[in-house]
Design a protein around this motif. Structure first.
Motif, PDB file in Angstrom:
ATOM      1  N   GLY A 110       0.835  -1.192   0.000  1.00 43.07           N
ATOM      2  CA  GLY A 110       0.000   0.000   0.000  1.00 43.07           C
ATOM      3  C   GLY A 110       0.870   1.242   0.000  1.00 43.07           C
ATOM      4  O   GLY A 110       2.064   1.199   0.330  1.00 43.07           O
ATOM      5  N   ALA A 111       0.286   2.370  -0.367  1.00 41.89           N
ATOM      6  CA  ALA A 111       1.038   3.630  -0.402  1.00 41.89           C
ATOM      7  C   ALA A 111       0.159   4.746   0.138  1.00 41.89           C
ATOM      8  O   ALA A 111      -1.070   4.681   0.063  1.00 41.89           O
ATOM      9  CB  ALA A 111       1.491   3.951  -1.824  1.00 41.89           C
ATOM     10  N   ASP A 112       0.786   5.764   0.677  1.00 48.81           N
ATOM     11  CA  ASP A 112       0.076   6.912   1.221  1.00 48.81           C
ATOM     12  C   ASP A 112       0.948   8.142   1.013  1.00 48.81           C
ATOM     13  O   ASP A 112       2.151   8.097   1.302  1.00 48.81           O
ATOM     14  CB  ASP A 112      -0.206   6.710   2.714  1.00 48.81           C
ATOM     15  N   ASP A 113       0.347   9.234   0.552  1.00 51.59           N
ATOM     16  CA  ASP A 113       1.200  10.384   0.250  1.00 51.59           C
ATOM     17  C   ASP A 113       1.648  11.145   1.492  1.00 51.59           C
ATOM     18  O   ASP A 113       2.376  12.128   1.396  1.00 51.59           O
ATOM     19  CB  ASP A 113       0.568  11.310  -0.786  1.00 51.59           C
ATOM     20  N   PHE A 114       1.274  10.673   2.700  1.00 47.16           N
ATOM     21  CA  PHE A 114       1.904  11.198   3.909  1.00 47.16           C
ATOM     22  C   PHE A 114       3.399  10.930   3.867  1.00 47.16           C
ATOM     23  O   PHE A 114       4.183  11.548   4.607  1.00 47.16           O
ATOM     24  CB  PHE A 114       1.267  10.555   5.147  1.00 47.16           C
ATOM     25  N   ALA A 115       3.806  10.002   2.984  1.00 44.49           N
ATOM     26  CA  ALA A 115       5.226   9.722   2.774  1.00 44.49           C
ATOM     27  C   ALA A 115       6.004  10.968   2.375  1.00 44.49           C
ATOM     28  O   ALA A 115       7.200  11.084   2.673  1.00 44.49           O
ATOM     29  CB  ALA A 115       5.388   8.644   1.707  1.00 44.49           C
ATOM     30  N   GLU A 116       5.340  11.898   1.691  1.00 42.22           N
ATOM     31  CA  GLU A 116       6.038  13.116   1.278  1.00 42.22           C
ATOM     32  C   GLU A 116       6.513  13.905   2.498  1.00 42.22           C
ATOM     33  O   GLU A 116       7.602  14.496   2.494  1.00 42.22           O
ATOM     34  CB  GLU A 116       5.124  13.984   0.409  1.00 42.22           C
ATOM     35  N   TYR A 117       5.716  13.929   3.562  1.00 41.81           N
ATOM     36  CA  TYR A 117       6.128  14.601   4.797  1.00 41.81           C
ATOM     37  C   TYR A 117       7.246  13.806   5.478  1.00 41.81           C
ATOM     38  O   TYR A 117       8.165  14.379   6.057  1.00 41.81           O
ATOM     39  CB  TYR A 117       4.949  14.744   5.756  1.00 41.81           C
ATOM     40  N   SER A 118       7.142  12.477   5.412  1.00 42.72           N
ATOM     41  CA  SER A 118       8.122  11.628   6.108  1.00 42.72           C
ATOM     42  C   SER A 118       9.513  11.773   5.523  1.00 42.72           C
ATOM     43  O   SER A 118      10.500  11.392   6.152  1.00 42.72           O
ATOM     44  CB  SER A 118       7.687  10.159   6.054  1.00 42.72           C
ATOM     45  N   ASP A 119       9.601  12.312   4.336  1.00 46.80           N
ATOM     46  CA  ASP A 119      10.901  12.548   3.712  1.00 46.80           C
ATOM     47  C   ASP A 119      11.549  13.823   4.252  1.00 46.80           C
ATOM     48  O   ASP A 119      12.742  14.049   4.034  1.00 46.80           O
ATOM     49  CB  ASP A 119      10.715  12.662   2.197  1.00 46.80           C
ATOM     50  N   LEU A 120      10.769  14.636   4.966  1.00 46.90           N
ATOM     51  CA  LEU A 120      11.244  15.950   5.413  1.00 46.90           C
ATOM     52  C   LEU A 120      11.281  16.105   6.930  1.00 46.90           C
ATOM     53  O   LEU A 120      12.086  16.891   7.451  1.00 46.90           O
ATOM     54  CB  LEU A 120      10.355  17.048   4.820  1.00 46.90           C
ATOM     55  N   ILE A 121      10.412  15.400   7.660  1.00 50.27           N
ATOM     56  CA  ILE A 121      10.359  15.496   9.114  1.00 50.27           C
ATOM     57  C   ILE A 121      10.165  14.101   9.709  1.00 50.27           C
ATOM     58  O   ILE A 121       9.672  13.204   9.029  1.00 50.27           O
ATOM     59  CB  ILE A 121       9.199  16.416   9.586  1.00 50.27           C
ATOM     60  N   PRO A 122      10.522  13.901  10.989  1.00 51.45           N
ATOM     61  CA  PRO A 122      10.223  12.624  11.637  1.00 51.45           C
ATOM     62  C   PRO A 122       8.705  12.477  11.784  1.00 51.45           C
ATOM     63  O   PRO A 122       8.028  13.393  12.248  1.00 51.45           O
ATOM     64  CB  PRO A 122      10.888  12.748  13.015  1.00 51.45           C
TER      65      PRO A 122
END
Length: 397
Positions: A336-348
């Protein structure tokens, strides 16, 4: 459980009917993508009623902030609220009838976040840092998070850490799941292949170039990428979910269209597969005297869960709120995928999943996500709201 958490849970239960009403309004009126004006207005107005000053972000999200800014701790709590182009087939009295559906629980996610906003407003004097509360659309097409980031939601002031809660439909009601795999959810790429041929009469195929034949060969060849070019130990999927061509049974059309998705838990594997799709499609089309063009329509990064943040912060809060028995930790990788991943690339960040009901509890529950008959247990809304709020309060104190 201490006196503070007992009081918070009681106060969250007291607003349960409001959360259900909020959820049902969104469920009955779903909008998709980032074209969500009615949902935006509804969320904005509900936040105004409880004392916030909402900021609409790029007509795709709603952001509010709360806290005293005594320290430099800034915490993001987030939920999505876009639906899917699915015709609902439930018998719910608040079912959607507009051809869209909240078939992934985003209406539930947003209601939990709204509940947290209500609780945090009541406890605003106890927040020494700043809490950013973000309602985001466009998760399903992987546009929303990028849009929020481009519009500086993680800046001014800079966010220190964050979390989201997402319902999942096959889990026991209220179970909390955290995945300790540092890349627990895959990156995903949506793509389109346009195949060009030459139309002609079905009785005289030698005068044309058949794009359906070309597309069929491409489709079969693409399956060998994952079966023959990627290690079997890698969790990878390549799916063609849309194939459109022609309008007549006695004519060869001039074009065919395929759309699909790739999922993998390494960005370099996604890049490799994209490259190979382009090469295979182009060369097969040429071999049949046609043309093929690959277009990447959207992309979502691999999600990164921060275990240090979880162990030092979120884990304690879950236990203080609910005890040990509701938490399930796993290392399994999901495609599965979720675009909350974009935030996870920038902050914990921590990505928390909450069970929305199993068939053992109720035969109406337990259908898979993105199913036209999906029904979720609204009793869990208060649990998500409490976790959002308590996590934010504890991080910023």
């Amino acid at each position: 459980m201490n006196n503070q958490t007992q009081l918070l849970l009681k106060e969250t239960e007291n607003i349960k009917n409001e959360l259900i009403a909020f959820r049902r309004h969104l469920h009955k009126n779903p909008e998709v993508g980032t074209n969500v004006p009615n949902s935006i207005n509804f969320i904005k107005n509900e936040l105004i009623k409880i004392g916030y000053n909402p900021k609409v972000i790029a007509n795709a999200g709603v952001l509010v902030e709360i806290g005293k800014r005594i320290n430099d701790k800034v915490y993001l709590i987030h939920a999505d609220f876009d639906g899917l182009k699915i015709q609902e087939e439930t018998n719910l009295e608040f079912k959607s009838t507009n051809g869209n559906m909240h078939a992934c629980g985003h209406d539930m996610n947003a209601a939990m976040l709204f509940g947290a906003a209500k609780i945090l407003m009541k406890y605003k004097d106890k927040i020494n840092g700043l809490v950013k509360i973000l309602f985001q659309s466009g998760e399903e097409n992987f546009i929303g998070a990028k849009t929020m980031i481009e519009n500086k939601v993680l800046e001014n002031p800079k966010v220190s850490a964050g979390m989201t809660c997402h319902l999942f439909s096959i889990g026991k009601s209220g179970i909390i799941v955290y995945n300790r795999n540092q890349t627990p959810m895959s990156g995903c790429v949506f793509f389109r292949i346009d195949v060009k041929g030459i139309s002609c009469h079905g009785a005289l195929p030698e005068y044309g170039v058949d794009p359906i034949n070309i597309a069929a060969h491409i489709h079969l060849a693409l399956q060998t990428i994952t079966s023959r070019e990627i290690k079997s130990s890698e969790a990878v999927t390549l799916t063609i979910g849309k194939f459109i061509a022609g309008n007549s049974s006695n004519a060869i059309p001039d074009s065919a269209l395929m759309e699909g998705s790739i999922r993998a838990h390494k960005e370099e594997i996604l890049d490799k597969i994209i490259k190979r799709i382009g090469e295979i499609s182009t060369n097969i089309a040429k071999s049949f005297n046609g043309d093929a063009t690959l277009t990447i329509t959207s992309r979502c990064k691999v999600l990164k869960n921060n275990n240090e943040l979880f162990d030092n912060h979120t884990l304690k809060n879950i236990k203080e709120l609910f005890g040990d028995k509701v938490l399930y930790q796993t290392n399994e990788f999901s495609t599965g995928a979720d675009d909350f991943a974009e935030y996870s690339d920038l902050i914990p960040i921590n990505y928390i999943m909450i069970g929305g009901g199993s068939k053992e509890e109720n035969p109406a529950y337990g259908n898979p996500m993105h199913n036209s008959k999906l029904i979720l247990n609204e009793d869990v809304l208060t649990k998500g709201a409490a976790l959002f709020a308590y996590n934010a309060m504890e991080f910023t104190k």
